[in-house]
Design a protein around this motif. Structure first.
Motif, PDB file in Angstrom:
ATOM      1  N   THR A   1       0.816  -1.207   0.000  1.00 25.92           N
ATOM      2  CA  THR A   1       0.000   0.000   0.000  1.00 25.92           C
ATOM      3  C   THR A   1       0.849   1.256   0.000  1.00 25.92           C
ATOM      4  N   VAL A   2       0.445   2.197  -0.821  1.00 23.35           N
ATOM      5  CA  VAL A   2       1.035   3.533  -0.853  1.00 23.35           C
ATOM      6  C   VAL A   2      -0.002   4.508  -0.313  1.00 23.35           C
ATOM      7  N   ARG A   3       0.408   5.350   0.625  1.00 25.58           N
ATOM      8  CA  ARG A   3      -0.485   6.349   1.202  1.00 25.58           C
ATOM      9  C   ARG A   3      -0.270   7.683   0.501  1.00 25.58           C
ATOM     10  N   ILE A   4      -1.353   8.289  -0.012  1.00 26.39           N
ATOM     11  CA  ILE A   4      -1.288   9.577  -0.693  1.00 26.39           C
ATOM     12  C   ILE A   4      -2.201  10.542   0.049  1.00 26.39           C
ATOM     13  N   THR A   5      -1.637  11.656   0.522  1.00 27.62           N
ATOM     14  CA  THR A   5      -2.392  12.646   1.294  1.00 27.62           C
ATOM     15  C   THR A   5      -2.289  14.004   0.627  1.00 27.62           C
ATOM     16  N   PHE A   6      -3.429  14.655   0.454  1.00 26.19           N
ATOM     17  CA  PHE A   6      -3.452  15.995  -0.131  1.00 26.19           C
ATOM     18  C   PHE A   6      -3.153  17.014   0.957  1.00 26.19           C
ATOM     19  N   LEU A   7      -2.046  17.758   0.804  1.00 26.26           N
ATOM     20  CA  LEU A   7      -1.667  18.765   1.789  1.00 26.26           C
ATOM     21  C   LEU A   7      -2.203  20.141   1.438  1.00 26.26           C
ATOM     22  N   GLY A   8      -2.401  20.415   0.150  1.00 25.60           N
ATOM     23  CA  GLY A   8      -2.911  21.703  -0.277  1.00 25.60           C
ATOM     24  C   GLY A   8      -2.322  22.114  -1.604  1.00 25.60           C
ATOM     25  N   HIS A   9      -3.091  22.928  -2.369  1.00 21.37           N
ATOM     26  CA  HIS A   9      -2.694  23.448  -3.671  1.00 21.37           C
ATOM     27  C   HIS A   9      -2.339  22.278  -4.602  1.00 21.37           C
ATOM     28  N   SER A  10      -1.068  22.053  -4.899  1.00 24.12           N
ATOM     29  CA  SER A  10      -0.701  20.888  -5.714  1.00 24.12           C
ATOM     30  C   SER A  10       0.330  20.023  -4.992  1.00 24.12           C
ATOM     31  N   THR A  11       0.345  20.114  -3.682  1.00 25.33           N
ATOM     32  CA  THR A  11       1.293  19.334  -2.878  1.00 25.33           C
ATOM     33  C   THR A  11       0.595  18.123  -2.267  1.00 25.33           C
ATOM     34  N   PHE A  12       1.089  16.949  -2.625  1.00 26.61           N
ATOM     35  CA  PHE A  12       0.657  15.689  -2.021  1.00 26.61           C
ATOM     36  C   PHE A  12       1.832  15.110  -1.241  1.00 26.61           C
ATOM     37  N   HIS A  13       1.515  14.400  -0.181  1.00 27.09           N
ATOM     38  CA  HIS A  13       2.523  13.673   0.591  1.00 27.09           C
ATOM     39  C   HIS A  13       2.338  12.193   0.300  1.00 27.09           C
ATOM     40  N   ILE A  14       3.373  11.573  -0.241  1.00 23.57           N
ATOM     41  CA  ILE A  14       3.323  10.158  -0.612  1.00 23.57           C
ATOM     42  C   ILE A  14       4.225   9.372   0.327  1.00 23.57           C
ATOM     43  N   VAL A  15       3.697   8.288   0.879  1.00 26.37           N
ATOM     44  CA  VAL A  15       4.476   7.420   1.761  1.00 26.37           C
ATOM     45  C   VAL A  15       4.444   6.012   1.187  1.00 26.37           C
ATOM     46  N   THR A  16       5.612   5.448   0.915  1.00 22.71           N
ATOM     47  CA  THR A  16       5.706   4.151   0.256  1.00 22.71           C
ATOM     48  C   THR A  16       5.831   3.022   1.278  1.00 22.71           C
ATOM     49  N   PRO A  17       5.696   1.766   0.851  1.00 26.78           N
ATOM     50  CA  PRO A  17       5.810   0.656   1.792  1.00 26.78           C
ATOM     51  C   PRO A  17       7.131   0.616   2.553  1.00 26.78           C
ATOM     52  N   GLU A  18       8.234   1.074   1.951  1.00 23.34           N
ATOM     53  CA  GLU A  18       9.518   1.080   2.641  1.00 23.34           C
ATOM     54  C   GLU A  18       9.823   2.412   3.317  1.00 23.34           C
ATOM     55  N   GLY A  19       8.801   3.255   3.443  1.00 22.49           N
ATOM     56  CA  GLY A  19       8.957   4.465   4.219  1.00 22.49           C
ATOM     57  C   GLY A  19       9.540   5.656   3.502  1.00 22.49           C
ATOM     58  N   VAL A  20       9.616   5.610   2.164  1.00 26.92           N
ATOM     59  CA  VAL A  20      10.047   6.784   1.416  1.00 26.92           C
ATOM     60  C   VAL A  20       8.934   7.825   1.488  1.00 26.92           C
ATOM     61  N   THR A  21       9.290   9.066   1.818  1.00 28.54           N
ATOM     62  CA  THR A  21       8.315  10.144   1.884  1.00 28.54           C
ATOM     63  C   THR A  21       8.622  11.164   0.797  1.00 28.54           C
ATOM     64  N   ILE A  22       7.592  11.553   0.072  1.00 29.65           N
ATOM     65  CA  ILE A  22       7.733  12.437  -1.085  1.00 29.65           C
ATOM     66  C   ILE A  22       6.716  13.560  -0.961  1.00 29.65           C
TER      67      ILE A  22
END
Length: 274
Positions: A61-82
């Motif tokens: 599972t990949v978690r995708i969260t909308f932070l605002g405007h065009s910024t999303f926070h993506i968290v990958t299964p191995e903990g990479v944050t984008i």
């Protein structure tokens, strides 16, 4: 389910293609699968060799969260944050490992990112006349970009925007950035397959709803996440889509995505905060 069967471990392509890719340090599975169609054969994979996707990926599972405007926070299964289109205006709780940026406006980039960010990926080149080119492997995530042009007062900035593609857990996740024009066939070839696409819906600062909807329909992504809404109501964008698309309004800002959970019908999911 059809899309999962088509693009997951049931897709059989030429073994020579897979071996050639395996010799490269990084390769785009999303491009390889898209370019293999329509000549690929669909069948259950029971043989030896290299399948396109490891079946174990389908439930990651990949978690995708909308932070605002065009910024999303993506968290990958191995903990990479984008953080996408990172300007520092919309921040996750901790600095991301990777920040992607675009050059259209100050709300899409910063020249003073936090030093804790390991990878700062500009969607434009700092060398005039060149394209930004990124092929970065961060733990379980392969990140690459496809450049497009942006409008400037009195002209345009060639290759000033990048569509960033994040390949992780068997998924192809794309962020269109500050897209100002419809894509060419060459762009679509570079992008390849996108299971999830983040699309601006401002109605004109990037492109009008009709043009942007044509891009979305051409990409044929399973999950569409609107972003960058300024001015027009979201309904203006949603009205461009007929019965081939399902429209849903989320109860929160985030969504968990995996190959096995991709919607069977193309779905536009409006996250809270838009």
């Amino acid at each position: 389910m059809l899309r999962l069967l088509a693009f997951a471990s049931l897709l059989i392509v030429s073994p020579s293609l897979l071996l050639a890719q395996d010799r490269s340090r990084h390769f785009s599975q999303c491009q390889a699968i898209a370019q293999g169609l329509p000549g690929a054969r669909y069948a259950a994979y029971h043989g030896e060799g290299l399948p396109v996707l490891n079946a174990e990926l389908t439930d990651q599972t990949v978690r995708i969260t909308f932070l605002g405007h065009s910024t999303f926070h993506i968290v990958t299964p191995e903990g990479v944050t984008i953080a996408t289109d990172y300007s520092g205006w919309h921040r996750p709780d901790a600095p991301p490992m990777v920040a992607t940026m675009n050059h259209a406006h100050s709300t899409h980039f910063t020249l003073t990112p936090e030093p804790e960010i390991d990878y700062v990926l500009h969607g434009w080149s700092d060398t005039p006349g060149e394209k930004a080119r990124h092929e970065v492997m961060v733990r379980d995530t392969f990140i690459r970009n496809v450049t497009t042009d942006i409008r400037r007062y009195g002209g345009e900035e060639k290759d000033g925007n990048s569509i960033f593609v994040f390949e992780v857990a068997g998924l192809c996740i794309g962020h269109l950035g500050h897209l100002h024009h419809e894509l060419s066939e060459g762009h679509y070839t570079e992008i390849g397959r996108l299971d999830v696409v983040m699309v601006p819906v401002d109605g004109g600062l990037t492109m009008g709803a009709d043009k942007m909807s044509r891009v979305v329909k051409r990409l044929r992504s399973s999950l569409v996440l609107p972003m960058h809404r300024r001015g027009p109501p979201i309904e203006t964008f949603l009205a461009m889509f007929g019965p081939d698309f399902e429209i849903r309004f989320a109860e929160g800002r985030g969504v968990d995505v995996s190959l096995s959970s991709l919607p069977k019908k193309p779905t536009i999911l409006v996250l809270q905060g838009l």
